[in-house]
Design a protein around this motif. Sequence first.
Motif, short mmCIF file in Angstrom:
data_model
loop_
_atom_site.label_atom_id
_atom_site.label_comp_id
_atom_site.label_asym_id
_atom_site.label_seq_id
_atom_site.Cartn_x
_atom_site.Cartn_y
_atom_site.Cartn_z
N ASP A 1 7.88 6.93 -2.88
CA ASP A 1 8.02 5.56 -2.39
C ASP A 1 6.86 5.12 -1.51
O ASP A 1 6.66 3.93 -1.26
N ARG A 2 6.06 6.08 -1.02
CA ARG A 2 4.94 5.74 -0.14
C ARG A 2 3.62 5.52 -0.89
O ARG A 2 2.57 5.37 -0.27
N ASP A 3 3.67 5.51 -2.20
CA ASP A 3 2.47 5.25 -2.98
C ASP A 3 2.21 3.74 -2.98
O ASP A 3 2.75 3.00 -3.79
N PHE A 4 1.36 3.29 -2.06
CA PHE A 4 1.15 1.85 -1.90
C PHE A 4 0.46 1.24 -3.12
O PHE A 4 0.63 0.05 -3.42
N ARG A 5 -0.29 2.06 -3.87
CA ARG A 5 -0.94 1.54 -5.09
C ARG A 5 0.11 1.09 -6.10
O ARG A 5 -0.04 0.03 -6.73
N ALA A 6 1.17 1.88 -6.25
CA ALA A 6 2.22 1.54 -7.20
C ALA A 6 2.94 0.26 -6.78
O ALA A 6 3.26 -0.58 -7.62
N HIS A 7 3.18 0.12 -5.47
CA HIS A 7 3.82 -1.11 -4.98
C HIS A 7 2.92 -2.32 -5.23
O HIS A 7 3.40 -3.40 -5.62
N GLN A 8 1.63 -2.16 -5.01
CA GLN A 8 0.70 -3.27 -5.19
C GLN A 8 0.64 -3.71 -6.66
O GLN A 8 0.72 -4.91 -6.95
N TRP A 9 0.50 -2.74 -7.56
CA TRP A 9 0.43 -3.09 -8.97
C TRP A 9 1.77 -3.57 -9.51
O TRP A 9 1.82 -4.42 -10.41
N LEU A 10 2.84 -3.06 -8.95
CA LEU A 10 4.16 -3.56 -9.33
C LEU A 10 4.28 -5.03 -8.94
O LEU A 10 4.79 -5.85 -9.71
N ALA A 11 3.80 -5.36 -7.75
CA ALA A 11 3.83 -6.76 -7.30
C ALA A 11 3.05 -7.65 -8.26
O ALA A 11 3.50 -8.75 -8.62
N ARG A 12 1.88 -7.17 -8.68
CA ARG A 12 1.05 -7.96 -9.60
C ARG A 12 1.75 -8.14 -10.95
O ARG A 12 1.73 -9.25 -11.53
N ALA A 13 2.38 -7.07 -11.44
CA ALA A 13 3.08 -7.16 -12.73
C ALA A 13 4.28 -8.09 -12.65
O ALA A 13 4.53 -8.89 -13.56
N LEU A 14 5.03 -7.99 -11.55
CA LEU A 14 6.18 -8.88 -11.36
C LEU A 14 5.74 -10.34 -11.28
O LEU A 14 6.40 -11.23 -11.82
N SER A 15 4.61 -10.56 -10.62
CA SER A 15 4.08 -11.92 -10.53
C SER A 15 3.71 -12.46 -11.91
O SER A 15 3.92 -13.64 -12.21
N LYS A 16 3.18 -11.58 -12.76
CA LYS A 16 2.78 -11.99 -14.11
C LYS A 16 3.95 -12.46 -14.96
O LYS A 16 3.79 -13.31 -15.84
N VAL A 17 5.14 -11.89 -14.70
CA VAL A 17 6.31 -12.27 -15.50
C VAL A 17 7.20 -13.28 -14.76
O VAL A 17 8.34 -13.52 -15.15
N GLY A 18 6.67 -13.85 -13.67
CA GLY A 18 7.36 -14.93 -12.98
C GLY A 18 8.45 -14.51 -12.02
O GLY A 18 9.27 -15.35 -11.61
N ARG A 19 8.48 -13.26 -11.61
CA ARG A 19 9.51 -12.78 -10.68
C ARG A 19 8.91 -12.77 -9.27
O ARG A 19 8.64 -11.73 -8.68
#
Length: 231
Positions: free
Chosen positions: A177-195
């Motif tokens: 859960d402390r992998d900030f890279r995964a959180h950052q890219w997850l945020a970008r992917a979620l943004s791409k699908v409108g969430r």
Amino acid sequence: HQLRAGDFCQPHGNYRGLARFFLLAILSCLSISIAHENPASLAYLGKGNELMQAERYQEAAAAFQHALDGDRTLQEARRNLAICQFELRDYQDARSLFGSLLGGSDRTLATYYLGRIDLTEGNIDSAIMRLSSIKRTSADVKAGVVDEQYFLGVAYFKKQQYEKAIDCFRRQIAWNDRDFRAHQWLARALSKVGRSAEANQEFARTRELHDYYTQGSLAIASCRTLLNAGK
């Protein structure tokens, strides 16, 4: 000792003969192993490991190469040289070295790094094929294979397959859960699908973890400087 065919035909001699045969075979293998063991190569291997721990990859790579020059059977030296070349961004040599490891016990580690090299060089389909094939074990974790899902997610993101990327990033976060890279890219992917709401939460978590790791990295860098200075 010269074994005779009759040794294996006697009621008890066959057991004695077999025992002698296997004992001689084992001793022969041991003597071959000892004969091939190069003290200088082992010293270079140890030095390389120390330098690699200190992230002095250029010097470590030279030590591992010296170790291999003296003993081509040192698999640990070959594996660590490959990792050093990867860290030094010498991807051509790293690819060749990791390729030579695919048939042995370091297969998963080699596949992981080859997938990352593919991703870096823009071979996205090959990266996805390699990284998605990894079935991580506890031994692989000890070897450093702990974030293949993160890199697989990045590969899917670059292919604009955002839902697959989201799944990968979530699996990585479930693992660490402390992998900030995964959180950052997850945020970008979620943004791409409108969430957007979920994306904002992940961006906030990214900032929190980034600050945490920045402070930790500074402390580690200070300790490493003192260690390298012999203090």
